[in-house]
Design a protein around this motif. Structure first.
Motif, mmCIF file in Angstrom:
data_model
loop_
_atom_site.group_PDB
_atom_site.id
_atom_site.type_symbol
_atom_site.label_atom_id
_atom_site.label_comp_id
_atom_site.label_asym_id
_atom_site.label_seq_id
_atom_site.Cartn_x
_atom_site.Cartn_y
_atom_site.Cartn_z
ATOM 1 N N THR A 27 0.862 -1.179 0.000
ATOM 2 C CA THR A 27 0.000 0.000 0.000
ATOM 3 C C THR A 27 0.895 1.224 0.000
ATOM 4 O O THR A 27 1.735 1.393 0.889
ATOM 5 C CB THR A 27 -0.925 0.034 1.241
ATOM 6 O OG1 THR A 27 -1.716 -1.159 1.241
ATOM 7 C CG2 THR A 27 -1.823 1.253 1.219
ATOM 8 N N ALA A 28 0.729 2.047 -1.019
ATOM 9 C CA ALA A 28 1.449 3.319 -1.109
ATOM 10 C C ALA A 28 0.475 4.409 -0.682
ATOM 11 O O ALA A 28 -0.622 4.515 -1.234
ATOM 12 C CB ALA A 28 1.923 3.562 -2.537
ATOM 13 N N THR A 29 0.853 5.187 0.309
ATOM 14 C CA THR A 29 0.011 6.277 0.808
ATOM 15 C C THR A 29 0.622 7.596 0.366
ATOM 16 O O THR A 29 1.822 7.810 0.534
ATOM 17 C CB THR A 29 -0.094 6.225 2.345
ATOM 18 O OG1 THR A 29 -0.631 4.948 2.710
ATOM 19 C CG2 THR A 29 -1.000 7.321 2.868
ATOM 20 N N SER A 111 -0.727 10.047 -11.374
ATOM 21 C CA SER A 111 0.688 10.412 -11.359
ATOM 22 C C SER A 111 1.400 9.792 -10.166
ATOM 23 O O SER A 111 2.491 9.225 -10.301
ATOM 24 C CB SER A 111 0.833 11.934 -11.329
ATOM 25 O OG SER A 111 2.170 12.296 -11.237
ATOM 26 N N LEU A 112 0.787 9.882 -8.999
ATOM 27 C CA LEU A 112 1.396 9.307 -7.806
ATOM 28 C C LEU A 112 1.434 7.780 -7.867
ATOM 29 O O LEU A 112 2.412 7.163 -7.442
ATOM 30 C CB LEU A 112 0.679 9.794 -6.553
ATOM 31 C CG LEU A 112 0.867 11.286 -6.246
ATOM 32 C CD1 LEU A 112 -0.041 11.726 -5.116
ATOM 33 C CD2 LEU A 112 2.312 11.585 -5.906
ATOM 34 N N ALA A 113 0.395 7.159 -8.415
ATOM 35 C CA ALA A 113 0.377 5.696 -8.536
ATOM 36 C C ALA A 113 1.494 5.223 -9.463
ATOM 37 O O ALA A 113 2.191 4.250 -9.157
ATOM 38 C CB ALA A 113 -0.982 5.220 -9.043
ATOM 39 N N LEU A 117 4.623 2.848 -8.540
ATOM 40 C CA LEU A 117 4.977 1.647 -9.304
ATOM 41 C C LEU A 117 6.448 1.684 -9.716
ATOM 42 O O LEU A 117 7.171 0.701 -9.580
ATOM 43 C CB LEU A 117 4.101 1.540 -10.559
ATOM 44 C CG LEU A 117 2.644 1.131 -10.338
ATOM 45 C CD1 LEU A 117 1.816 1.440 -11.579
ATOM 46 C CD2 LEU A 117 2.544 -0.335 -9.963
ATOM 47 N N ARG A 118 6.892 2.827 -10.215
ATOM 48 C CA ARG A 118 8.288 2.951 -10.658
ATOM 49 C C ARG A 118 9.267 2.732 -9.505
ATOM 50 O O ARG A 118 10.347 2.171 -9.696
ATOM 51 C CB ARG A 118 8.517 4.312 -11.305
ATOM 52 C CG ARG A 118 7.855 4.452 -12.659
ATOM 53 C CD ARG A 118 8.269 5.742 -13.345
ATOM 54 N NE ARG A 118 7.491 6.006 -14.524
ATOM 55 C CZ ARG A 118 7.622 5.374 -15.683
ATOM 56 N NH1 ARG A 118 8.518 4.429 -15.815
ATOM 57 N NH2 ARG A 118 6.865 5.693 -16.718
ATOM 58 N N ARG A 119 8.916 3.172 -8.301
ATOM 59 C CA ARG A 119 9.808 3.009 -7.149
ATOM 60 C C ARG A 119 9.925 1.551 -6.716
ATOM 61 O O ARG A 119 10.920 1.160 -6.126
ATOM 62 C CB ARG A 119 9.323 3.851 -5.963
ATOM 63 C CG ARG A 119 9.309 5.329 -6.232
ATOM 64 C CD ARG A 119 10.716 5.891 -6.188
ATOM 65 N NE ARG A 119 10.681 7.329 -6.300
ATOM 66 C CZ ARG A 119 11.226 8.008 -7.292
ATOM 67 N NH1 ARG A 119 11.851 7.387 -8.255
ATOM 68 N NH2 ARG A 119 11.147 9.317 -7.338
ATOM 69 N N PRO A 183 5.681 -1.607 -19.697
ATOM 70 C CA PRO A 183 7.018 -1.942 -19.193
ATOM 71 C C PRO A 183 7.580 -0.771 -18.381
ATOM 72 O O PRO A 183 7.440 0.380 -18.782
ATOM 73 C CB PRO A 183 7.866 -2.156 -20.456
ATOM 74 C CG PRO A 183 6.889 -2.289 -21.573
ATOM 75 C CD PRO A 183 5.651 -1.557 -21.153
ATOM 76 N N LEU A 184 8.179 -1.077 -17.228
ATOM 77 C CA LEU A 184 8.728 -0.020 -16.369
ATOM 78 C C LEU A 184 10.255 0.045 -16.381
ATOM 79 O O LEU A 184 10.826 0.956 -15.841
ATOM 80 C CB LEU A 184 8.256 -0.191 -14.928
ATOM 81 C CG LEU A 184 6.782 0.050 -14.673
ATOM 82 C CD1 LEU A 184 6.444 -0.236 -13.220
ATOM 83 C CD2 LEU A 184 6.386 1.467 -15.041
ATOM 84 N N GLY A 185 10.894 -0.944 -16.910
ATOM 85 C CA GLY A 185 12.348 -0.887 -16.896
ATOM 86 C C GLY A 185 13.001 -2.079 -17.487
ATOM 87 O O GLY A 185 12.459 -3.048 -17.838
#
Length: 185
Positions: A27-29, A111-113, A117-119, A183-185
């Motif tokens: 969960t990302a807050t 944008s935050l989601a 995800l990228r992190r 794809p993220l990376g």
């Protein structure tokens, strides 16, 4: 001076004999110094080849991921051919994004989601989502999107169309049955 957005993470790891039966649910807050809860994103991490038959694991604990597992996994728990050929090292399934009412419609949640995800990504990560509005209704109540009445369904269909276009602008592409991948990376 503008406030900075902050993302904090909490993870749930489901225990079994070797900690591999179930995927991790994160969960990302999202918040700022003055706004303690802008929203949240729930992200499930699946490592292909490590979680034994992820499709079966989601039958036990689907969360809000009712469609995504059926689209990306075969009955045996393998990735469908379109994803398998990409040879992902990690799948990040975006289960849900909730944003406080005053932040809705501004692109902040999306944008935050995507930042969240990228992190969590590593090389060869695929982000997967099913862009659709989330409905809060009881198990016995019909979802408006499943209604036979076109006047009840129309607002949901319009919302789905807008959400899908917005996710496409971020780089997601349609995989199958309304499920999108990037794809993220």
């Amino acid at each position: 001076m503008a406030e900075r957005f902050v993302i904090s993470y909490a993870a749930a790891h489901y225990a079994d004999a070797d900690w591999s039966q179930f995927a991790e649910r994160w969960t990302a807050t999202f918040y700022t110094a003055s706004v303690p809860n802008i929203g949240t994103a729930t992200i499930t991490r699946v490592v292909p080849g490590v979680t034994p038959n992820p499709l079966r694991a989601y039958e036990v604990d689907p969360g809000l991921l009712d469609r995504i597992p059926r689209v990306i996994f075969t009955e045996d728990g393998d990735l469908v051919p379109a994803l398998a050929e990409l040879r992902p090292s990690l799948l990040l399934l975006l289960e849900s994004v909730h944003v406080a009412d005053e932040w809705r419609g501004k692109g902040v949640g999306m944008s935050l989601a995507i930042t969240a995800l990228r992190r969590l990504a590593v090389p060869r990560t695929l982000a997967i989502c099913y862009p659709a509005p989330i409905h809060d209704h009881g198990p016995a109540e019909p979802c408006s999107y499943e209604s036979d009445d076109p006047e009840i369904r129309r607002p949901d269909e319009e919302a789905v169309t807008k959400l899908r276009k917005a996710w496409e602008r971020q780089g997601f592409s349609h995989l199958d049955q309304g499920v999108y991948v990037m794809p993220l990376g």
